[in-house]
Write a protein that holds these residues in place. Structure first.
Motif, PDB file in Angstrom:
ATOM      1  N   GLY A   3    -112.390 -42.618  -3.475  1.00 14.46           N
ATOM      2  CA  GLY A   3    -111.310 -41.641  -3.495  1.00 14.46           C
ATOM      3  C   GLY A   3    -111.726 -40.339  -4.137  1.00 14.46           C
ATOM      4  N   ALA A   4    -112.448 -40.453  -5.251  1.00 11.60           N
ATOM      5  CA  ALA A   4    -112.889 -39.235  -5.941  1.00 11.60           C
ATOM      6  C   ALA A   4    -113.798 -38.398  -5.055  1.00 11.60           C
ATOM      7  CB  ALA A   4    -113.599 -39.602  -7.238  1.00 11.60           C
ATOM      8  N   ARG A  17    -112.869 -39.871 -11.368  1.00 11.71           N
ATOM      9  CA  ARG A  17    -113.671 -39.886 -12.584  1.00 11.71           C
ATOM     10  C   ARG A  17    -114.959 -39.075 -12.475  1.00 11.71           C
ATOM     11  NH1 ARG A  17    -112.875 -44.579 -16.100  1.00 11.71           N
ATOM     12  NH2 ARG A  17    -111.185 -45.926 -15.403  1.00 11.71           N
ATOM     13  N   GLU A  40    -101.657 -43.287 -11.159  1.00 13.08           N
ATOM     14  CA  GLU A  40    -102.024 -43.633 -12.552  1.00 13.08           C
ATOM     15  C   GLU A  40    -101.112 -42.959 -13.565  1.00 13.08           C
ATOM     16  OE1 GLU A  40    -104.270 -46.034 -12.713  1.00 13.08           O
ATOM     17  OE2 GLU A  40    -104.325 -45.821 -10.537  1.00 13.08           O
ATOM     18  N   ASP A 100    -103.065 -35.898  -1.926  1.00  6.66           N
ATOM     19  CA  ASP A 100    -103.959 -36.980  -2.340  1.00  6.66           C
ATOM     20  C   ASP A 100    -103.195 -38.298  -2.171  1.00  6.66           C
ATOM     21  OD1 ASP A 100    -105.950 -37.760  -5.318  1.00  6.66           O
ATOM     22  OD2 ASP A 100    -105.571 -38.873  -3.456  1.00  6.66           O
ATOM     23  N   GLN A 130    -103.762 -43.485  -3.320  1.00  5.98           N
ATOM     24  CA  GLN A 130    -103.032 -44.670  -3.785  1.00  5.98           C
ATOM     25  C   GLN A 130    -101.756 -44.932  -2.956  1.00  5.98           C
ATOM     26  OE1 GLN A 130    -101.741 -47.007  -7.876  1.00  5.98           O
ATOM     27  NE2 GLN A 130    -103.006 -45.181  -7.964  1.00  5.98           N
ATOM     28  N   LYS A 155    -108.583 -46.482  -0.908  1.00  5.94           N
ATOM     29  CA  LYS A 155    -107.889 -47.726  -1.269  1.00  5.94           C
ATOM     30  C   LYS A 155    -107.514 -48.605  -0.084  1.00  5.94           C
ATOM     31  CE  LYS A 155    -106.415 -46.197  -5.826  1.00  5.94           C
ATOM     32  NZ  LYS A 155    -107.095 -47.202  -6.674  1.00  5.94           N
TER      33      LYS A 155
HETATM   34  C1  LIG Z   1    -104.353 -40.706  -6.291  1.00 10.07           C
HETATM   35  C2  LIG Z   1    -105.782 -41.090  -6.550  1.00 10.07           C
HETATM   36  N1  LIG Z   1    -106.768 -40.220  -6.237  1.00 10.07           N
HETATM   37  C3  LIG Z   1    -108.073 -40.534  -6.468  1.00 10.07           C
HETATM   38  C4  LIG Z   1    -108.433 -41.751  -7.013  1.00 10.07           C
HETATM   39  C5  LIG Z   1    -109.908 -42.063  -7.228  1.00 10.07           C
HETATM   40  O1  LIG Z   1    -110.317 -43.053  -6.324  1.00 10.07           O
HETATM   41  P1  LIG Z   1    -111.646 -43.876  -6.631  1.00 10.07           P
HETATM   42  O2  LIG Z   1    -111.877 -44.680  -5.363  1.00 10.07           O
HETATM   43  O3  LIG Z   1    -111.358 -44.750  -7.827  1.00 10.07           O
HETATM   44  O4  LIG Z   1    -112.727 -42.862  -6.882  1.00 10.07           O
HETATM   45  C6  LIG Z   1    -107.434 -42.694  -7.343  1.00 10.07           C
HETATM   46  C7  LIG Z   1    -107.843 -44.025  -7.954  1.00 10.07           C
HETATM   47  N2  LIG Z   1    -106.851 -44.677  -8.745  1.00 10.07           N
HETATM   48  C8  LIG Z   1    -107.298 -45.832  -9.457  1.00 10.07           C
HETATM   49  C9  LIG Z   1    -108.343 -45.509 -10.518  1.00 10.07           C
HETATM   50  C10 LIG Z   1    -108.713 -46.732 -11.319  1.00 10.07           C
HETATM   51  C11 LIG Z   1    -109.730 -46.398 -12.404  1.00 10.07           C
HETATM   52  O5  LIG Z   1    -110.799 -45.823 -12.077  1.00 10.07           O
HETATM   53  O6  LIG Z   1    -109.438 -46.707 -13.580  1.00 10.07           O
HETATM   54  C12 LIG Z   1    -106.079 -42.351  -7.118  1.00 10.07           C
HETATM   55  O7  LIG Z   1    -105.088 -43.226  -7.442  1.00 10.07           O
END
Ligand SMILES: Cc1ncc(COP(=O)(O)O)c(CNCCCC(=O)O)c1O
Length: 459
Positions: free
Chosen positions: A133-134, A163, A236, A264, A267, A293
């Motif tokens: 996702g990031a 992250r 989150e 975005d 989720q 996801k």
């Molecule tokens: C809206 C939204 N954008 C981006 C992301 C990022 O997606 P990745 O696949 O974890 O990079 C998320 C990932 N959410 C769960 C993170 C869990 C954790 O790392 O503690 C999201 O919810």
């Protein structure tokens, strides 16, 4: 609408504990984990999975747990959906990788065609695939900056976007995501969110949007803003559903000022909220949408889909990555999306919403009637529902004081009874329900009963 009775399961759909949690085998593996895995990687559940199907996870000691988290909104079609498993096996038996930038393959094209079809917006689109996702969010920002020749990116309070360095800058909460990982990428600006339960503007989404727009125009300037990036329902940050009119007013402002509106949906996407994508419910057609996801039944895949005239401004070779759109993940995605269609998982999500909200509301009323108004808010859509827990005043009257201790205690107590429930929220006081969309009604009700009892026992 398909009901759970139309869905067949490989494993018994039951909550069954045969040991304490963690059991002996999990403790053995846990000791090995301490000696091998970096301490920075946390885990919610102190057991190790050996199998999963439908609404259950089975651990190495034979305990069958009810999964109300779907691995953080990923295994919507189930963690071992037979159609997905077959597609993965078939593809892997032919080739696991050629690198689409080297030797392309049809699966990537087919996924792009499908995402162009099911995402909001009746206009020509293009898609690019990634792994996380990031990574999708990072690339959506790259595309937006290049196509607008502007640098500023606007995000919101309580946001979560990833992250990596840029997505950490876009994410609001410091601990555990950002603390001491800086310096962060520049040109990211945070605006107030519409958080109806805690916002003085409450359910006036238009006013909340105008508040944010006024700040953007004063602190950033539309003419330097490449994009607004927003989760249609914040994950989150606490499953925050903005007030009606918030997203559409922002989108209208973006259009008027040639600022890209990026949704975005990492989720909230893929039937999780009762429609393919959450922004549909606000009548918003984003210029770009990021997805991950639930897209591929648990295989790592992410995507950016957007208006063709924006996506195609990028020079050849400007987008890519070694594993982006891995063929096995693409095969899984095509199978998972087909399952969502054939099982009407959007309809199932809306059905799950009814069960969850009725159960939580009854518990909230019972607690309030007993002078324990600890459930401050129940919100969300489809199978993305949250309950925000708060601390009553000494005299038993309701407050909005966040109650992270009760939240953690309830999740822990539910786990001890064999139910995996996740928490979230800027204040750590939100229990979130993200069950697989293929979970059966009886198992869901059992899991909810355990979770509600855990709230009552610890209130
Ligand atoms: C809206 C939204 N954008 C981006 C992301 C990022 O997606 P990745 O696949 O974890 O990079 C998320 C990932 N959410 C769960 C993170 C869990 C954790 O790392 O503690 C999201 O919810």
């Amino acid at each position: 609408m398909t009901t759970a009775t139309d869905i067949t399961y490989r494993l018994p759909q039951e909550r069954k504990l045969v040991t304490e949690l963690p059991g002996p085998r999990s403790m053995e593996i846990g000791a090995r984990r301490l000696a091998a895995v970096a301490a920075g990687v946390g885990s919610t559940v102190p057991v190790f999975a050996t199998d999963a199907d439908g609404g259950v996870i089975v651990d190495v000691d034979g305990n069958s747990l009810i999964d109300l988290g779907s691995g953080i909104a990923v295994t919507s079609v189930g963690a071992s959906n037979s159609a997905v498993a077959a597609a993965v096996a078939e593809q892997a038996a032919h080739f696991t990788h050629t690198c689409f930038m080297v030797t392309p393959y049809e699966g990537y094209v087919a996924v792009a065609e499908k995402l162009n079809e099911i995402t909001p917006g009746d206009f020509d689109k293009r898609t690019v695939l990634f792994n996380s996702g990031a990574e999708a969010v990072e690339n959506a920002v790259k595309i937006a900056r290049l196509s607008t020749r502007r640098n500023a990116v606007v995000t919101f309070d309580h946001a979560y976007h990833g992250r990596t360095n840029l997505t950490m800058a876009m994410t609001a909460k410091s601990m555990p995501y950002k603390r001491n990982f800086g310096p962060f990428a520049p040109e990211v600006y945070r605006m107030p969110m519409s958080y109806p339960y805690r916002d003085e503007l409450g359910s006036d989404g238009v006013a909340a949007a105008k508040r944010a727009i006024s700040m953007i125009e004063k602190q950033v300037g539309a003419e330097t803003t490449a994009a607004i990036v927003i989760e249609p329902i914040q994950g989150e940050g606490g499953f925050i559903v903005p007030a009606p009119g918030f997203l559409s007013t922002l989108a209208e402002w973006c259009t008027a000022h040639r600022v890209l509106f990026i949704a975005d949906e990492v989720q909230a996407g893929f039937a999780r909220t009762g429609t393919w994508f959450a922004c549909e419910q606000e009548g918003v057609e984003p210029d770009l949408i990021t997805m991950a996801k639930g897209i591929a039944g648990g295989m790592p895949l992410s995507a950016v889909t957007g208006r063709a005239d924006i996506m195609d401004t990028v020079h050849g070779g400007g987008l890519g990555g070694t594993y982006g759109g891995n063929p096995v993940a693409c095969a899984a995605a095509l199978a998972a999306i087909e399952q969502m269609e054939s099982l009407d998982l959007c309809g199932r999500a809306r059905h799950i919403e009814t069960i969850i909200t009725e159960t939580l509301t009854a518990t909230a009323d019972e607690l309030a009637g007993a002078g324990l108004p600890v459930i401050g808010d129940i919100r969300g859509r489809g199978a993305m529902i949250a309950v925000e827990l708060v601390t009553p005043a000494e005299d038993g009257t309701a407050t909005r004081e966040p109650n992270p201790d009760l939240t953690a205690a309830a999740a822990k107590a539910a786990l001890a009874q064999g139910v995996v429930a996740l928490t979230c929220g800027t204040y750590g006081n939100v229990l979130r329900l993200l069950p697989p969309l293929v979970i059966g009604d009886d198992l869901l009700r059992d899991g909810l009963a355990v979770l509600c009892q855990a709230i009552k026992d610890n209130a």
